[in-house]
Design a protein around this motif. Structure first.
Motif, short mmCIF file in Angstrom:
data_model
loop_
_atom_site.label_atom_id
_atom_site.label_comp_id
_atom_site.label_asym_id
_atom_site.label_seq_id
_atom_site.Cartn_x
_atom_site.Cartn_y
_atom_site.Cartn_z
N ILE A 154 8.77 15.30 -18.62
CA ILE A 154 8.66 15.33 -20.08
C ILE A 154 8.02 16.65 -20.51
CG2 ILE A 154 7.54 14.27 -22.09
CD1 ILE A 154 7.76 11.57 -20.56
N GLY A 155 6.97 17.03 -19.77
CA GLY A 155 6.25 18.27 -20.09
C GLY A 155 7.15 19.49 -20.05
N LEU A 156 8.14 19.45 -19.15
CA LEU A 156 9.06 20.59 -19.02
C LEU A 156 9.83 20.83 -20.31
CD1 LEU A 156 10.86 20.51 -15.57
CD2 LEU A 156 9.51 22.33 -16.56
N PHE A 157 10.11 19.73 -21.03
CA PHE A 157 10.97 19.87 -22.20
C PHE A 157 10.18 19.95 -23.51
CE2 PHE A 157 13.63 18.05 -18.91
CZ PHE A 157 14.66 18.98 -18.91
N LEU A 158 8.86 19.90 -23.40
CA LEU A 158 8.06 20.10 -24.61
C LEU A 158 8.07 21.58 -24.96
CD1 LEU A 158 4.92 17.89 -23.96
CD2 LEU A 158 6.84 17.39 -25.45
N LYS A 159 7.85 21.85 -26.24
CA LYS A 159 7.77 23.25 -26.63
C LYS A 159 6.38 23.52 -27.21
CE LYS A 159 12.65 23.90 -27.40
NZ LYS A 159 13.69 23.68 -28.40
N PRO A 160 5.44 23.91 -26.33
CA PRO A 160 4.07 24.08 -26.83
C PRO A 160 3.94 25.22 -27.83
CG PRO A 160 4.28 24.84 -24.57
CD PRO A 160 5.57 24.19 -24.91
N LYS A 161 4.94 26.09 -27.86
CA LYS A 161 4.87 27.19 -28.83
C LYS A 161 5.14 26.70 -30.25
CE LYS A 161 4.40 31.19 -26.53
NZ LYS A 161 3.45 32.21 -26.92
N GLU A 162 5.82 25.56 -30.32
CA GLU A 162 6.17 25.07 -31.64
C GLU A 162 5.20 23.96 -32.05
OE1 GLU A 162 10.30 24.14 -31.92
OE2 GLU A 162 10.86 26.10 -31.16
N LEU A 212 0.83 -1.21 0.00
CA LEU A 212 0.00 0.00 0.00
C LEU A 212 0.86 1.25 0.00
CD1 LEU A 212 -3.08 -0.73 2.27
CD2 LEU A 212 -3.04 -0.11 -0.13
N PHE A 213 2.00 1.18 0.67
CA PHE A 213 2.90 2.33 0.71
C PHE A 213 3.53 2.58 -0.65
CE2 PHE A 213 3.03 2.24 5.41
CZ PHE A 213 2.77 3.59 5.60
N ILE A 214 3.74 1.49 -1.37
CA ILE A 214 4.41 1.62 -2.66
C ILE A 214 3.54 2.35 -3.69
CG2 ILE A 214 5.19 0.25 -4.65
CD1 ILE A 214 6.37 -1.70 -2.59
N ILE A 215 2.21 2.13 -3.59
CA ILE A 215 1.31 2.70 -4.59
C ILE A 215 1.44 4.23 -4.73
CG2 ILE A 215 -1.13 3.07 -5.18
CD1 ILE A 215 -1.60 0.18 -4.25
N PRO A 216 1.36 5.00 -3.62
CA PRO A 216 1.52 6.46 -3.79
C PRO A 216 2.88 6.84 -4.36
CG PRO A 216 0.92 5.92 -1.53
CD PRO A 216 1.07 4.63 -2.24
N ILE A 217 3.90 6.10 -3.94
CA ILE A 217 5.24 6.40 -4.46
C ILE A 217 5.27 6.17 -5.96
CG2 ILE A 217 7.68 5.68 -4.41
CD1 ILE A 217 7.23 5.02 -1.42
N LEU A 218 4.64 5.08 -6.37
CA LEU A 218 4.58 4.75 -7.78
C LEU A 218 3.86 5.85 -8.56
CD1 LEU A 218 5.57 1.66 -8.16
CD2 LEU A 218 3.51 1.55 -9.55
N ILE A 219 2.71 6.27 -8.02
CA ILE A 219 1.93 7.33 -8.68
C ILE A 219 2.75 8.60 -8.77
CG2 ILE A 219 -0.09 8.82 -8.45
CD1 ILE A 219 -1.54 6.39 -7.22
N PHE A 220 3.43 8.91 -7.65
CA PHE A 220 4.25 10.12 -7.62
C PHE A 220 5.34 10.06 -8.70
CE2 PHE A 220 8.10 12.27 -6.13
CZ PHE A 220 7.61 13.56 -6.03
N THR A 221 5.98 8.91 -8.80
CA THR A 221 7.05 8.77 -9.80
C THR A 221 6.49 8.95 -11.21
OG1 THR A 221 7.62 6.92 -8.37
CG2 THR A 221 9.12 7.39 -10.16
N LEU A 222 5.35 8.31 -11.45
CA LEU A 222 4.73 8.42 -12.78
C LEU A 222 4.43 9.87 -13.12
CD1 LEU A 222 2.28 5.45 -13.28
CD2 LEU A 222 3.88 6.40 -14.94
N VAL A 223 3.78 10.55 -12.15
CA VAL A 223 3.42 11.96 -12.39
C VAL A 223 4.67 12.78 -12.63
CG1 VAL A 223 2.43 14.01 -11.31
CG2 VAL A 223 1.24 11.83 -11.13
N SER A 224 5.73 12.53 -11.82
CA SER A 224 6.97 13.30 -12.00
C SER A 224 7.56 13.08 -13.38
CB SER A 224 8.03 12.92 -10.97
OG SER A 224 7.46 12.58 -9.77
N ILE A 225 7.50 11.83 -13.83
CA ILE A 225 8.05 11.55 -15.16
C ILE A 225 7.30 12.34 -16.23
CG2 ILE A 225 8.27 9.77 -16.95
CD1 ILE A 225 8.91 7.79 -14.64
N PHE A 226 5.97 12.32 -16.13
CA PHE A 226 5.18 13.06 -17.12
C PHE A 226 5.45 14.56 -17.04
CE2 PHE A 226 2.32 9.27 -17.38
CZ PHE A 226 2.48 9.09 -18.75
N LEU A 227 5.55 15.06 -15.80
CA LEU A 227 5.83 16.50 -15.65
C LEU A 227 7.21 16.83 -16.21
CD1 LEU A 227 4.36 17.28 -12.12
CD2 LEU A 227 3.46 17.91 -14.35
#
Lengths: 162, 182
Positions: free
Chosen positions: B23-31, B6-21
């Motif tokens: 990736i989002g940091l390096f996207l260029k929405p202007k282009e 049960l403890f692992i689940i939030p950590i897993l979710i957190f890691t997933l969200v961080s990975i997506f964020l």
């Protein structure tokens, strides 16, 4: 030159009416689309088109140069008899789906549309299981009476407050 | 064991969200990726900006070998930054650089070219920006690579850099990374 037959008042009146009637069509070059209908239809399309230079605004809200120009083009196309969908297709052809504020449902956007429902589905399942277990535990524990010793200790503690 | 899981689940979710964020940091929405890559160029006919210079039509872009089309304007600051790069490219006789002068006063454009040099073989004056819209342009500068048959290969938004030129544009001018039009 003089007219041989002088038109009666009624005749000239009818002529004027007829002329007025047709002049409407001359002024309004597109008889199928009244000014009002054009306005409401174009407004509806504007709201769904992204202003590309201001990103999260629709072209309706924007006064950027490109937004203004797209508005003019949309009106032009409407006057040419394009349907709303054809106009959106026209813009998507040039700028991609990005120009639509509401992304269409297709393979590349499926995750975007479906994921919330999947998450909701799992949340509901886990939620019900959690609540079900909790209430089951509670039923079990509520049947447990306090032991004699515990009873004594409790009355002692409560006694301290009196 | 079950508690640990049960403890692992939030950590897993957190890691997933961080990975997506991340990736989002390096996207260029202007282009915005061009919707026109792999599509044929629109038909157009643009007038010349001066007597000495040619206008531009879609026939000029279908010349049998890849061409560069630069969208520029004299009022556009970033265009001046990338301009020296085009001047240098123009020294290579193999490379054809064409231009669309975007919503610009032709007189200003001529003055601009006289001041900084003219790397373009042909320039079309797109006064109202309508042809640019057909090209999916939403800001200047933009640079297109178009193959010999009028099929759009690549589009670069904003200032052209040497890096992009070497990595993306030159290979495509040499016929590599070719995208077919249907």
């Amino acid at each position: 030159m003089q007219l041989k037959i002088k038109p009666s008042k009624l005749q000239s009146f009818i002529l004027v009416i007829v002329l007025i009637f047709f002049s409407g069509n001359i002024i309004n070059a597109n008889p199928g689309l009244s000014e009002e209908a054009l306005e409401t239809r174009s407004q509806k399309i504007y709201k769904g088109i992204r202003c590309l230079v201001c990103q999260n605004q629709s072209i309706e809200d924007s006064s950027a140069g490109l937004a203004k120009q797209l508005k003019v083009i949309i009106k032009e196309l409407l006057n040419q008899g394009y349907t709303d969908q054809e106009i959106r297709d026209y813009l998507v052809e040039r700028y991609g789906n990005w120009i639509l504020l509401k992304p269409p449902f297709n393979l590349s956007t499926s995750a975007l549309w479906v994921l919330p429902f999947i998450i909701l589905f799992f949340a509901l399942i886990f939620g019900t299981i959690y609540i079900y277990n909790k209430s089951k535990n509670q039923k079990e524990t509520s049947n447990n009476q306090l032991k004699k010793e515990e009873e004594k200790e409790l009355s002692k503690i409560l006694g301290d407050f009196r | 064991m079950k508690k640990n899981l049960l403890f692992i689940i939030p950590i897993l979710i957190f890691t997933l969200v961080s990975i997506f964020l991340a990736i989002g940091l390096f996207l260029k929405p202007k282009e915005i990726p061009s919707a026109l890559i792999g599509k044929r160029i629109p038909t157009f006919e643009l007038p010349k900006i001066s007597k000495e210079l040619n206008g531009l039509s879609e026939k000029d872009l279908i010349s049998g070998k890849p061409v560069l089309v630069n969208i520029f304007a004299s009022w556009c600051g970033p265009c001046r930054i990338e301009h020296p790069l085009f001047m240098e490219l123009a020294k290579n006789q193999e490379i054809t650089i064409l231009a669309i002068n975007h919503k610009d006063n032709p007189n200003n454009a001529i003055r601009w070219l006289n001041m900084y040099g003219n790397p373009y073989k042909k320039i079309g004056s797109d006064l109202n920006g309508r042809v640019s819209i057909d090209f999916g342009v939403y800001g200047v500068p933009e640079t297109f690579v178009i193959d010999g048959n009028g099929c759009i290969q690549y589009k670069h938004i904003s200032v052209l850099t040497k890096e992009i030129l070497n990595k993306e544009i030159l290979p495509r001018l040499n016929g590599k990374k070719h995208v077919k039009c249907n």
